[in-house]
Every structure is written in C-alpha cells, then in structure tokens.
Scaffold this motif. Structure first.
Motif, PDB file in Angstrom:
ATOM      1  N   LYS A  95      30.324 -50.455  13.915  1.00  0.00           N
ATOM      2  CA  LYS A  95      29.687 -51.040  12.734  1.00  0.00           C
ATOM      3  C   LYS A  95      29.834 -50.116  11.537  1.00  0.00           C
ATOM      4  CE  LYS A  95      25.316 -53.064  11.206  1.00  0.00           C
ATOM      5  NZ  LYS A  95      23.912 -53.368  11.587  1.00  0.00           N
ATOM      6  N   GLU A  96      29.621 -48.805  11.780  1.00  0.00           N
ATOM      7  CA  GLU A  96      29.773 -47.844  10.687  1.00  0.00           C
ATOM      8  C   GLU A  96      31.222 -47.793  10.203  1.00  0.00           C
ATOM      9  OE1 GLU A  96      28.324 -44.199  12.241  1.00  0.00           O
ATOM     10  OE2 GLU A  96      26.198 -44.775  12.153  1.00  0.00           O
ATOM     11  N   ASN A  97      32.175 -47.831  11.182  1.00  0.00           N
ATOM     12  CA  ASN A  97      33.590 -47.802  10.803  1.00  0.00           C
ATOM     13  C   ASN A  97      33.990 -49.056  10.034  1.00  0.00           C
ATOM     14  OD1 ASN A  97      34.048 -45.303  11.980  1.00  0.00           O
ATOM     15  ND2 ASN A  97      34.573 -46.182  13.974  1.00  0.00           N
ATOM     16  N   MET A  98      33.457 -50.201  10.445  1.00  0.00           N
ATOM     17  CA  MET A  98      33.760 -51.441   9.737  1.00  0.00           C
ATOM     18  C   MET A  98      33.258 -51.375   8.302  1.00  0.00           C
ATOM     19  SD  MET A  98      35.500 -53.508  11.602  1.00  0.00           S
ATOM     20  CE  MET A  98      35.228 -55.081  10.787  1.00  0.00           C
ATOM     21  N   GLN A  99      32.085 -50.812   8.137  1.00  0.00           N
ATOM     22  CA  GLN A  99      31.561 -50.659   6.780  1.00  0.00           C
ATOM     23  C   GLN A  99      32.442 -49.721   5.962  1.00  0.00           C
ATOM     24  OE1 GLN A  99      27.544 -49.322   7.398  1.00  0.00           O
ATOM     25  NE2 GLN A  99      26.761 -51.361   7.948  1.00  0.00           N
ATOM     26  N   SER A 100      32.882 -48.608   6.630  1.00  0.00           N
ATOM     27  CA  SER A 100      33.760 -47.669   5.930  1.00  0.00           C
ATOM     28  C   SER A 100      35.096 -48.319   5.586  1.00  0.00           C
ATOM     29  CB  SER A 100      33.982 -46.429   6.801  1.00  0.00           C
ATOM     30  OG  SER A 100      34.887 -45.538   6.191  1.00  0.00           O
ATOM     31  N   LEU A 101      35.647 -49.109   6.550  1.00  0.00           N
ATOM     32  CA  LEU A 101      36.913 -49.797   6.297  1.00  0.00           C
ATOM     33  C   LEU A 101      36.780 -50.818   5.175  1.00  0.00           C
ATOM     34  CD1 LEU A 101      38.283 -50.363   9.911  1.00  0.00           C
ATOM     35  CD2 LEU A 101      39.224 -48.863   8.159  1.00  0.00           C
ATOM     36  N   SER A 102      35.646 -51.463   5.118  1.00  0.00           N
ATOM     37  CA  SER A 102      35.426 -52.429   4.046  1.00  0.00           C
ATOM     38  C   SER A 102      35.461 -51.740   2.689  1.00  0.00           C
ATOM     39  CB  SER A 102      34.083 -53.130   4.266  1.00  0.00           C
ATOM     40  OG  SER A 102      33.821 -54.042   3.219  1.00  0.00           O
ATOM     41  N   VAL A 103      34.834 -50.556   2.635  1.00  0.00           N
ATOM     42  CA  VAL A 103      34.858 -49.794   1.384  1.00  0.00           C
ATOM     43  C   VAL A 103      36.285 -49.369   1.052  1.00  0.00           C
ATOM     44  CG1 VAL A 103      34.059 -47.690   0.260  1.00  0.00           C
ATOM     45  CG2 VAL A 103      32.477 -49.013   1.687  1.00  0.00           C
ATOM     46  N   LYS A 104      37.019 -48.865   2.098  1.00  0.00           N
ATOM     47  CA  LYS A 104      38.403 -48.440   1.887  1.00  0.00           C
ATOM     48  C   LYS A 104      39.283 -49.613   1.472  1.00  0.00           C
ATOM     49  CE  LYS A 104      37.906 -44.098   3.041  1.00  0.00           C
ATOM     50  NZ  LYS A 104      38.109 -43.015   2.038  1.00  0.00           N
ATOM     51  N   ALA A 105      39.029 -50.794   2.070  1.00  0.00           N
ATOM     52  CA  ALA A 105      39.822 -51.971   1.719  1.00  0.00           C
ATOM     53  C   ALA A 105      39.610 -52.346   0.259  1.00  0.00           C
ATOM     54  CB  ALA A 105      39.452 -53.137   2.631  1.00  0.00           C
ATOM     55  N   ASN A 106      38.381 -52.255  -0.189  1.00  0.00           N
ATOM     56  CA  ASN A 106      38.111 -52.544  -1.599  1.00  0.00           C
ATOM     57  C   ASN A 106      38.820 -51.541  -2.503  1.00  0.00           C
ATOM     58  OD1 ASN A 106      36.480 -54.723  -0.913  1.00  0.00           O
ATOM     59  ND2 ASN A 106      34.623 -53.468  -0.797  1.00  0.00           N
ATOM     60  N   GLU A 107      38.773 -50.252  -2.092  1.00  0.00           N
ATOM     61  CA  GLU A 107      39.462 -49.233  -2.880  1.00  0.00           C
ATOM     62  C   GLU A 107      40.968 -49.474  -2.882  1.00  0.00           C
ATOM     63  OE1 GLU A 107      38.369 -45.519  -1.205  1.00  0.00           O
ATOM     64  OE2 GLU A 107      36.293 -45.567  -1.948  1.00  0.00           O
ATOM     65  N   LEU A 108      41.519 -49.837  -1.674  1.00  0.00           N
ATOM     66  CA  LEU A 108      42.952 -50.098  -1.577  1.00  0.00           C
ATOM     67  C   LEU A 108      43.353 -51.304  -2.418  1.00  0.00           C
ATOM     68  CD1 LEU A 108      45.652 -49.411  -0.266  1.00  0.00           C
ATOM     69  CD2 LEU A 108      45.034 -50.887   1.647  1.00  0.00           C
ATOM     70  N   SER A 109      42.512 -52.333  -2.406  1.00  0.00           N
ATOM     71  CA  SER A 109      42.803 -53.514  -3.214  1.00  0.00           C
ATOM     72  C   SER A 109      42.841 -53.160  -4.694  1.00  0.00           C
ATOM     73  CB  SER A 109      41.748 -54.586  -2.944  1.00  0.00           C
ATOM     74  OG  SER A 109      41.969 -55.722  -3.752  1.00  0.00           O
ATOM     75  N   GLU A 110      41.911 -52.316  -5.097  1.00  0.00           N
ATOM     76  CA  GLU A 110      41.889 -51.891  -6.498  1.00  0.00           C
ATOM     77  C   GLU A 110      43.125 -51.058  -6.832  1.00  0.00           C
ATOM     78  OE1 GLU A 110      38.945 -49.441  -9.567  1.00  0.00           O
ATOM     79  OE2 GLU A 110      38.342 -49.848  -7.496  1.00  0.00           O
ATOM     80  N   MET A 111      43.507 -50.149  -5.889  1.00  0.00           N
ATOM     81  CA  MET A 111      44.698 -49.331  -6.102  1.00  0.00           C
ATOM     82  C   MET A 111      45.959 -50.192  -6.122  1.00  0.00           C
ATOM     83  SD  MET A 111      43.790 -46.057  -3.668  1.00  0.00           S
ATOM     84  CE  MET A 111      45.385 -45.303  -3.956  1.00  0.00           C
ATOM     85  N   GLN A 112      46.012 -51.229  -5.238  1.00  0.00           N
ATOM     86  CA  GLN A 112      47.159 -52.133  -5.211  1.00  0.00           C
ATOM     87  C   GLN A 112      47.286 -52.884  -6.528  1.00  0.00           C
ATOM     88  OE1 GLN A 112      49.352 -52.385  -2.666  1.00  0.00           O
ATOM     89  NE2 GLN A 112      50.594 -53.816  -3.839  1.00  0.00           N
ATOM     90  N   SER A 113      46.137 -53.288  -7.049  1.00  0.00           N
ATOM     91  CA  SER A 113      46.148 -53.981  -8.339  1.00  0.00           C
ATOM     92  C   SER A 113      46.671 -53.061  -9.436  1.00  0.00           C
ATOM     93  CB  SER A 113      44.736 -54.469  -8.662  1.00  0.00           C
ATOM     94  OG  SER A 113      44.704 -55.091  -9.926  1.00  0.00           O
ATOM     95  N   GLN A 114      46.213 -51.799  -9.413  1.00  0.00           N
ATOM     96  CA  GLN A 114      46.697 -50.836 -10.401  1.00  0.00           C
ATOM     97  C   GLN A 114      48.193 -50.578 -10.225  1.00  0.00           C
ATOM     98  OE1 GLN A 114      44.256 -47.366  -9.931  1.00  0.00           O
ATOM     99  NE2 GLN A 114      42.393 -48.349 -10.721  1.00  0.00           N
ATOM    100  N   PHE A 115      48.619 -50.490  -8.930  1.00  0.00           N
ATOM    101  CA  PHE A 115      50.043 -50.270  -8.656  1.00  0.00           C
ATOM    102  C   PHE A 115      50.889 -51.426  -9.174  1.00  0.00           C
ATOM    103  CE2 PHE A 115      53.605 -51.224  -5.804  1.00  0.00           C
ATOM    104  CZ  PHE A 115      54.376 -50.086  -5.991  1.00  0.00           C
ATOM    105  N   ASN A 116      50.444 -52.659  -8.910  1.00  0.00           N
ATOM    106  CA  ASN A 116      51.198 -53.823  -9.377  1.00  0.00           C
ATOM    107  C   ASN A 116      51.283 -53.847 -10.900  1.00  0.00           C
ATOM    108  OD1 ASN A 116      51.614 -54.729  -6.761  1.00  0.00           O
ATOM    109  ND2 ASN A 116      49.769 -55.993  -6.744  1.00  0.00           N
ATOM    110  N   THR A 117      50.180 -53.479 -11.536  1.00  0.00           N
ATOM    111  CA  THR A 117      50.189 -53.444 -13.002  1.00  0.00           C
ATOM    112  C   THR A 117      51.172 -52.400 -13.514  1.00  0.00           C
ATOM    113  OG1 THR A 117      47.857 -54.128 -13.027  1.00  0.00           O
ATOM    114  CG2 THR A 117      48.747 -53.143 -15.035  1.00  0.00           C
ATOM    115  N   GLU A 118      51.124 -51.196 -12.884  1.00  0.00           N
ATOM    116  CA  GLU A 118      52.034 -50.130 -13.299  1.00  0.00           C
ATOM    117  C   GLU A 118      53.485 -50.489 -12.985  1.00  0.00           C
ATOM    118  OE1 GLU A 118      52.980 -46.396 -14.982  1.00  0.00           O
ATOM    119  OE2 GLU A 118      51.205 -47.693 -15.045  1.00  0.00           O
TER     120      GLU A 118
END
Length: 280
Positions: A95-118
């Motif tokens: 459960k703790e890892n899933m919560q951590s992965l959810s946070v990481k996924a949100n961060e990765l999605s944001e980074m992917q969006s920035q990467f696509n923009t760049e």
C-alpha cells in the motif's frame, strides 16, 4: 394275587428303568452337545481375544497418529499465523509502495509533458534551421560533384590545350541509339576499356599505353605507359580511381596499379600472389 402284584411291580420297575435309561441317554446327549458348544465357545472366545488384541493395537497406532496429526496441526496453525502476519506486513508495504508509485507516476507524467514540450520546441527549431540552411546544403554536394567532374576530365597533351585526336577518332553515328563511337587500338587481343560516372573513357592503346577521353571537352590525355602489356582496367564507383592490371610475364612486380585520376598519380600497388595467373 401276590404274583400279579410282583408282576405289576416288576413292570413298573422295568418302566422306571427304561425311562431312567432314556433320560440318562438324553442327558448324555445333552451333555455332549453342551461340551461341543463349550468348545466352540472357547474357540470363539480365543478368536475374539485375537481380534480384540489386533483392534487394541490398531487403536494404539491410531491414537499415536492422531497425536502426531494434532502436533502437525498445531505447528501448521502457528505457521499460518506467521504467514498471516507476514501477509499483513506485505500488504502494508504494498500500500505504501502504491502510494509512492502514484506520486512518482504523477511526477513522471509532468516530466513527460515537459519533455514533449521541449522536444516540440527543439523540433521546430531544427526544422527552421534546416529550412534556413537547405539551399547551401543542396549547393555544396553539387559544387563538390562538379569539382570532381572537372578534376577527372582529360587534360590535352598539346601545348595549347586544344582538342586532340592522336588515338581517338570520333565517328558519325548512323544508329539513333548511339551517342558516340570511338575508334581505338587493341590491347592483348581485345579492347581494354572502361567508362566512369562522368563519361570519361579510359582505354588501352598499343598494348601498354593508357589514354583518357571525354566527349565533354573533346580532349584525350595519355595517362601513362606501362612496362608490361595491360589486359584489364576498371574505374571505381565514384569515378576518381582507376585500376590497371596486366600480364605477369612482363609485369615483374606482379602488381595492380591504382591511379588517383584527379591527382594524376599512383596511390597504391596491390600485390598478386599467383604469378601464373594474369589479370584478364
């Protein structure tokens, strides 16, 4: 009267005796039956005793087995309890890892969006840069190609540099498919010639002399005279190198010459191992 009484008594005694004998026989018969039944009962009792002993032994084994199974059940219960405890701990970690992965996924999605923009920005800049430099890049290969084309053209052997026809004699074509016909000498029983991508013709004359001719400038150039009879020659794909080989009876070095035509010099000699094998 006395005789009759005695007879009656004797008859009664006889009857009593017979009855007694019959009863004795019946009693003996009954006794035998009872003895037989007693023996059978004793046999049955012995058999029952054996069965009871076997059942008692089986009961002991079953009790031991039940005791062992009870012990195993207790151990299994303890193991199950340990596994349940471990499962609860793993569920908590998951459960703790899933919560951590959810946070990481949100961060990765944001980074992917920035990467696509760049990436889009860089692609746009690259596209603009290519469009800006498209014309110079197109001209450079053409200029280089023209430079190479000019460098491989025959240079006149005459002092004035005019067109010459020592070896090559243009002949008027009578067939529409022909663009040019050139009369030249033979080399080793056949014509040794090759033409490159710039339509510069290399041909052997008088067995040992190599000439260049181009219809572009109408000039012929004597490239070299070999010490042996030339039997084969070939241009490279780019049209700047010319390979010359010949008969080994006269080719004492057993080599193939590689000429750099723009520089008009030999750049390499390739050694041929088999002296008995010629180039053609």
């Amino acid at each position: 009267i006395s005789a009759e009484a005695d007879k009656v008594v004797q008859d009664q005694v006889k009857a009593i005796r017979e009855e007694t004998e019959n009863r004795m026989e019946a009693l003996q018969s009954k006794t035998k039956e009872l003895l037989a039944e007693s023996a059978s009962a004793e046999e049955d009792n012995g058999s029952f005793s054996n069965v009871i002993s076997a059942k008692v032994e089986e009961t002991g084994k079953l009790e031991a087995l039940v005791s062992s199974l009870t012990t195993d059940v207790e151990k299994s219960s303890a193991k199950i309890q340990e596994l349940e405890t471990a499962r609860d701990a793993l569920d908590k970690d998951l459960k703790e890892n899933m919560q951590s992965l959810s946070v990481k996924a949100n961060e990765l999605s944001e980074m992917q969006s920035q990467f696509n923009t760049e990436k889009k920005r860089l692609e746009d800049e690259l596209c603009a840069f290519r469009k800006k430099n498209e014309m110079p890049n197109e001209k450079l290969p053409k200029e280089e190609e023209e430079k190479v084309r000019s460098s491989v053209q025959p240079r006149s052997n005459t002092p004035g540099g005019e067109a010459s026809s020592v070896v090559f004699t243009p002949i008027t074509c009578t067939e529409s498919i022909c663009g040019l016909m050139v009369k030249a000498g033979k080399c080793c029983y056949h014509y040794g010639l090759d033409i490159n991508k710039f339509n510069v013709l290399a041909i052997v004359n008088d067995d040992k002399s190599l000439y260049l001719y181009s219809e572009t400038n109408k000039k012929e150039e004597k490239l070299c005279t070999c010490q042996y009879k030339v039997s084969c020659l070939a241009w490279n794909q780019r049209g700047t190198l010319l390979a010359i080989g010949g008969w080994h009876n006269g080719n004492t070095n057993n080599t193939v010459q590689i000429w750099d035509i723009p520089e008009r010099k030999i750049t390499k000699r390739l050694k041929i191992k088999d002296n008995a094998q010629n180039c053609d």
